[in-house]
Design an enzyme around this catalytic site. Structure first.
Site, PDB file in Angstrom:
ATOM      1  N   ASP A  25      43.458  29.380  41.916  1.00  0.00           N
ATOM      2  CA  ASP A  25      44.295  29.662  43.077  1.00  0.00           C
ATOM      3  C   ASP A  25      43.573  29.487  44.409  1.00  0.00           C
ATOM      4  O   ASP A  25      44.188  29.576  45.466  1.00  0.00           O
ATOM      5  CB  ASP A  25      44.842  31.099  42.997  1.00  0.00           C
ATOM      6  CG  ASP A  25      45.794  31.270  41.827  1.00  0.00           C
ATOM      7  OD1 ASP A  25      46.612  30.363  41.616  1.00  0.00           O
ATOM      8  OD2 ASP A  25      45.716  32.290  41.130  1.00  0.00           O
ATOM      9  N   HIS A  64      37.825  36.241  37.692  1.00  0.00           N
ATOM     10  CA  HIS A  64      38.720  35.955  36.565  1.00  0.00           C
ATOM     11  C   HIS A  64      38.305  36.811  35.381  1.00  0.00           C
ATOM     12  O   HIS A  64      37.112  37.060  35.193  1.00  0.00           O
ATOM     13  CB  HIS A  64      38.632  34.474  36.178  1.00  0.00           C
ATOM     14  CG  HIS A  64      39.789  34.021  35.369  1.00  0.00           C
ATOM     15  ND1 HIS A  64      39.831  34.156  33.998  1.00  0.00           N
ATOM     16  CD2 HIS A  64      40.969  33.468  35.733  1.00  0.00           C
ATOM     17  CE1 HIS A  64      40.984  33.695  33.564  1.00  0.00           C
ATOM     18  NE2 HIS A  64      41.698  33.276  34.583  1.00  0.00           N
TER      19      HIS A  64
HETATM   20  N1  CMC Z   1      36.868  40.369  45.195  1.00  0.00           N
HETATM   21  C1  CMC Z   1      35.980  41.391  45.191  1.00  0.00           C
HETATM   22  N2  CMC Z   1      35.574  42.030  44.091  1.00  0.00           N
HETATM   23  C2  CMC Z   1      36.105  41.630  42.914  1.00  0.00           C
HETATM   24  C3  CMC Z   1      37.034  40.578  42.831  1.00  0.00           C
HETATM   25  C4  CMC Z   1      37.417  39.936  44.023  1.00  0.00           C
HETATM   26  N3  CMC Z   1      38.308  38.944  44.006  1.00  0.00           N
HETATM   27  N4  CMC Z   1      37.403  40.394  41.544  1.00  0.00           N
HETATM   28  C5  CMC Z   1      36.728  41.310  40.824  1.00  0.00           C
HETATM   29  N5  CMC Z   1      35.941  42.052  41.652  1.00  0.00           N
HETATM   30  C6  CMC Z   1      35.001  43.112  41.245  1.00  0.00           C
HETATM   31  C7  CMC Z   1      35.748  44.391  40.905  1.00  0.00           C
HETATM   32  O1  CMC Z   1      35.850  45.251  42.034  1.00  0.00           O
HETATM   33  C8  CMC Z   1      34.905  44.972  39.807  1.00  0.00           C
HETATM   34  O2  CMC Z   1      33.792  45.603  40.398  1.00  0.00           O
HETATM   35  P1  CMC Z   1      33.137  46.918  39.684  1.00  0.00           P
HETATM   36  O3  CMC Z   1      32.670  46.463  38.344  1.00  0.00           O
HETATM   37  O4  CMC Z   1      32.033  47.298  40.623  1.00  0.00           O
HETATM   38  O5  CMC Z   1      34.246  47.930  39.607  1.00  0.00           O
HETATM   39  C9  CMC Z   1      34.380  43.744  39.054  1.00  0.00           C
HETATM   40  O6  CMC Z   1      34.388  42.683  40.024  1.00  0.00           O
HETATM   41  C10 CMC Z   1      35.225  43.350  37.848  1.00  0.00           C
HETATM   42  O7  CMC Z   1      36.574  43.265  38.289  1.00  0.00           O
HETATM   43  P2  CMC Z   1      37.813  43.727  37.420  1.00  0.00           P
HETATM   44  O8  CMC Z   1      38.968  43.976  38.315  1.00  0.00           O
HETATM   45  O9  CMC Z   1      37.396  44.833  36.487  1.00  0.00           O
HETATM   46  O10 CMC Z   1      38.031  42.410  36.559  1.00  0.00           O
HETATM   47  P3  CMC Z   1      39.335  41.982  35.811  1.00  0.00           P
HETATM   48  O11 CMC Z   1      38.913  41.032  34.770  1.00  0.00           O
HETATM   49  O12 CMC Z   1      40.113  43.181  35.387  1.00  0.00           O
HETATM   50  O13 CMC Z   1      40.204  41.250  36.955  1.00  0.00           O
HETATM   51  C11 CMC Z   1      41.110  39.598  38.369  1.00  0.00           C
HETATM   52  C12 CMC Z   1      40.308  39.881  37.099  1.00  0.00           C
HETATM   53  C13 CMC Z   1      41.477  38.108  38.409  1.00  0.00           C
HETATM   54  C14 CMC Z   1      42.423  40.398  38.345  1.00  0.00           C
HETATM   55  C15 CMC Z   1      40.255  39.976  39.613  1.00  0.00           C
HETATM   56  O14 CMC Z   1      39.077  39.197  39.638  1.00  0.00           O
HETATM   57  C16 CMC Z   1      41.025  39.837  40.926  1.00  0.00           C
HETATM   58  O15 CMC Z   1      41.752  40.761  41.312  1.00  0.00           O
HETATM   59  N6  CMC Z   1      40.888  38.651  41.622  1.00  0.00           N
HETATM   60  C17 CMC Z   1      41.653  38.403  42.838  1.00  0.00           C
HETATM   61  C18 CMC Z   1      43.059  37.932  42.452  1.00  0.00           C
HETATM   62  C19 CMC Z   1      43.074  36.512  41.911  1.00  0.00           C
HETATM   63  O16 CMC Z   1      42.474  35.600  42.459  1.00  0.00           O
HETATM   64  N7  CMC Z   1      43.829  36.329  40.794  1.00  0.00           N
HETATM   65  C20 CMC Z   1      44.031  35.012  40.184  1.00  0.00           C
HETATM   66  C21 CMC Z   1      43.404  34.914  38.834  1.00  0.00           C
HETATM   67  S1  CMC Z   1      43.341  33.224  38.191  1.00  0.00           S
HETATM   68  C22 CMC Z   1      44.979  32.657  38.084  1.00  0.00           C
HETATM   69  C23 CMC Z   1      45.924  33.524  37.348  1.00  0.00           C
HETATM   70  O17 CMC Z   1      45.563  34.249  36.410  1.00  0.00           O
HETATM   71  O18 CMC Z   1      47.092  33.490  37.661  1.00  0.00           O
END
Ligand code: CMC
Length: 431
Positions: free
Chosen positions: A366, A308
């Site tokens: 989720d 998140h």
């Molecule tokens: N699985 C594997 N690696 C992950 C994941 C994951 N679910 N989420 C983040 N990472 C890693 C990512 O690869 C990155 O690594 P590095 O720093 O080495 O490049 C690091 O963690 C930070 O991730 P980010 O994408 O820069 O973080 P963000 O804040 O931009 O993204 C997120 C947040 C929710 C989009 C992301 O965690 C994600 O894609 N999660 C899976 C989708 C999900 O469950 N979304 C629902 C969110 S909660 C409900 C809602 O908002 O609707």
């Protein structure tokens, strides 16, 4: 928000600029850069808004480090355990818990608006039967502005109020109709003697051929799912609603924009993607393979329902959702549900893995919601529409707050331009 006596100092090209520092009631201080461009001729650069507050708001507060979520100051755990969805709607919209009389009046007003204009039924039939219910919802909610002309003038507080109540009341009807349409069953009209969650379950699962009894256990679980999704401060879909409405667009069009944004798998679409992932994993012995894929930089796969932007600790909604999943599945007599077993073991192994621990990736809302919804009988395609109907009150509360703010301005981010500098046009024969 109060002015602190603190200022931040920016030194640029030998000149010094003092930037005011504002203090919120909770959370870190905020540097006020509103006058920066005028004074120093520079922009700030923050794609994805990782360090930028786009507005001030008194509705919802999240402390991502501690895993705290408050609506108007009340912890989400208390609201999910002791309150119910329509009371939370009142709280979000009007800022305080209602008295018994206020709650009764609010519930009556919402209940009296649950039907949709009869002409809207024809609108549904324009879609293909295999359309995703989120596609139908985006279109139909946008089309509400073509049906409810008497509540589109955003400068009129009464019309704003009517539009708000209409959307909270009609969203379950629209989501249920989208579902019924895709499975080829007749629409089921709302029943005003049922509570909000029971009415939604009935509109989804009843058929005219026989009586439908709402199971109070499922209705309570449904209400809790609505409550857990009601608002979440300035997430992508809420920011979309705010940006769309900053131009003065009508509320139905703005909420349709929020629904479109929510659909993406990084946001509300993650609940569908998560259940599909858990099903694909299938058995606990396959979990290490998927964890390895999620850690592999060359593989686009991510653990859905994990991570998140704001929570760097347990998502407090996920905790309640996990308890609810155990409760509902036990009550339905499906406690040996293989998907739940895979989910629990996946959570255990991920939280034991240095990759997820060091990046502070925890299960989010989720991760467990789809398991409950599936056990209730919903197909995966309905998970995100249920999120959308629950979040409608959050979008509307944030929209109302913004419209009522005398400082409201059209949202207009700047950019760091990386394209070509001015160059002369070349005729096609000379290219
Ligand atoms: N699985 C594997 N690696 C992950 C994941 C994951 N679910 N989420 C983040 N990472 C890693 C990512 O690869 C990155 O690594 P590095 O720093 O080495 O490049 C690091 O963690 C930070 O991730 P980010 O994408 O820069 O973080 P963000 O804040 O931009 O993204 C997120 C947040 C929710 C989009 C992301 O965690 C994600 O894609 N999660 C899976 C989708 C999900 O469950 N979304 C629902 C969110 S909660 C409900 C809602 O908002 O609707």
């Amino acid at each position: 928000m109060t002015d602190t006596n603190k200022t931040a100092t920016l030194t640029l090209d030998g000149k010094t600029y003092e930037l005011p520092v504002l203090s919120p009631t909770e959370g870190p201080d905020v540097i006020d850069i509103r006058k920066l461009y005028g004074q120093a001729n520079v922009f700030t650069y923050d794609p994805g808004f990782t360090s930028t507050a786009s507005c001030d708001s008194s509705i919802t507060y999240i402390d991502g480090e501690e895993g705290i979520l408050l609506h108007r100051g009340y912890p989400i755990g208390d609201l999910a355990g002791k309150s119910h969805y329509l009371e939370v709607c009142y709280l979000l919209l009007y800022g305080a818990l209602p008295s018994a009389a206020e709650l009764e009046d609010f519930e009556t007003r919402v209940t009296r608006h649950t039907m949709v204009h009869e002409q809207m039924h024809r609108f549904f039939t324009g879609f293909r039967r295999d359309a995703h219910p989120m596609a139908i919802m985006t279109g139909v909610v946008g089309a509400m502005s073509a049906f409810y002309h008497d509540s589109t003038d955003i400068s009129d507080p009464w019309q704003r109020e009517v539009a708000s109540i209409r959307m909270i009341a009609k969203m379950p009807t629209i989501a249920a109709m989208a579902y019924k349409y895709t499975i080829g069953q007749p629409f089921v009209y709302p029943r005003n003697d049922l509570d909000y969650a029971s009415n939604f379950l009935r509109m989804c699962f009843a058929v005219p051929a026989e009586e439908y009894q709402v199971d109070p256990i499922l209705s309570r679980a449904m209400d809790r799912i609505f409550t857990l999704h009601a608002d979440h401060e300035q997430n992508a879909s809420t920011s979309t609603v705010r940006l769309a409405s900053s131009s003065g667009a009508n509320p139905f069009a703005c909420i349709a924009a929020g629904i479109a944004c929510l659909w993406g798998p990084a946001h509300g679409g993650a609940n569908q993607a998560c259940l599909e992932m858990l099903r694909e994993i299938g058995t606990v012995d396959k979990i290490p393979e998927y964890i390895a894929r999620a850690k592999d930089k060359n593989d686009p796969f991510r653990l859905m329902g994990f991570g998140h932007r704001v929570y760097k600790n347990f998502d407090p909604r996920a905790k309640v959702m996990k308890e609810s999943a155990d409760e509902v599945l036990e009550l339905l007599g499906v406690e040996n549900n293989p998907t739940l077993q895979v989910a629990k073991e996946l959570e255990r192994q991920a939280l034991d893995d240095d990759y997820f621990v060091s990046k502070k990736l925890f299960p989010n809302v989720d991760f467990y919601s789809g398991i409950i919804l599936e056990a209730m009988g919903f197909p995966t395609a309905m998970f995100t529409p249920i999120f959308a109907l629950s979040r409608t009150v959050g979008w509307i509360s944030q929209w109302k707050e913004m419209i009522e703010d005398p400082q409201m301005k059209i949202g207009r981010p700047r950019q760091l331009y990386t394209g070509a500098s001015e160059r002369p046009y070349v005729d096609v024969e000379n290219r």
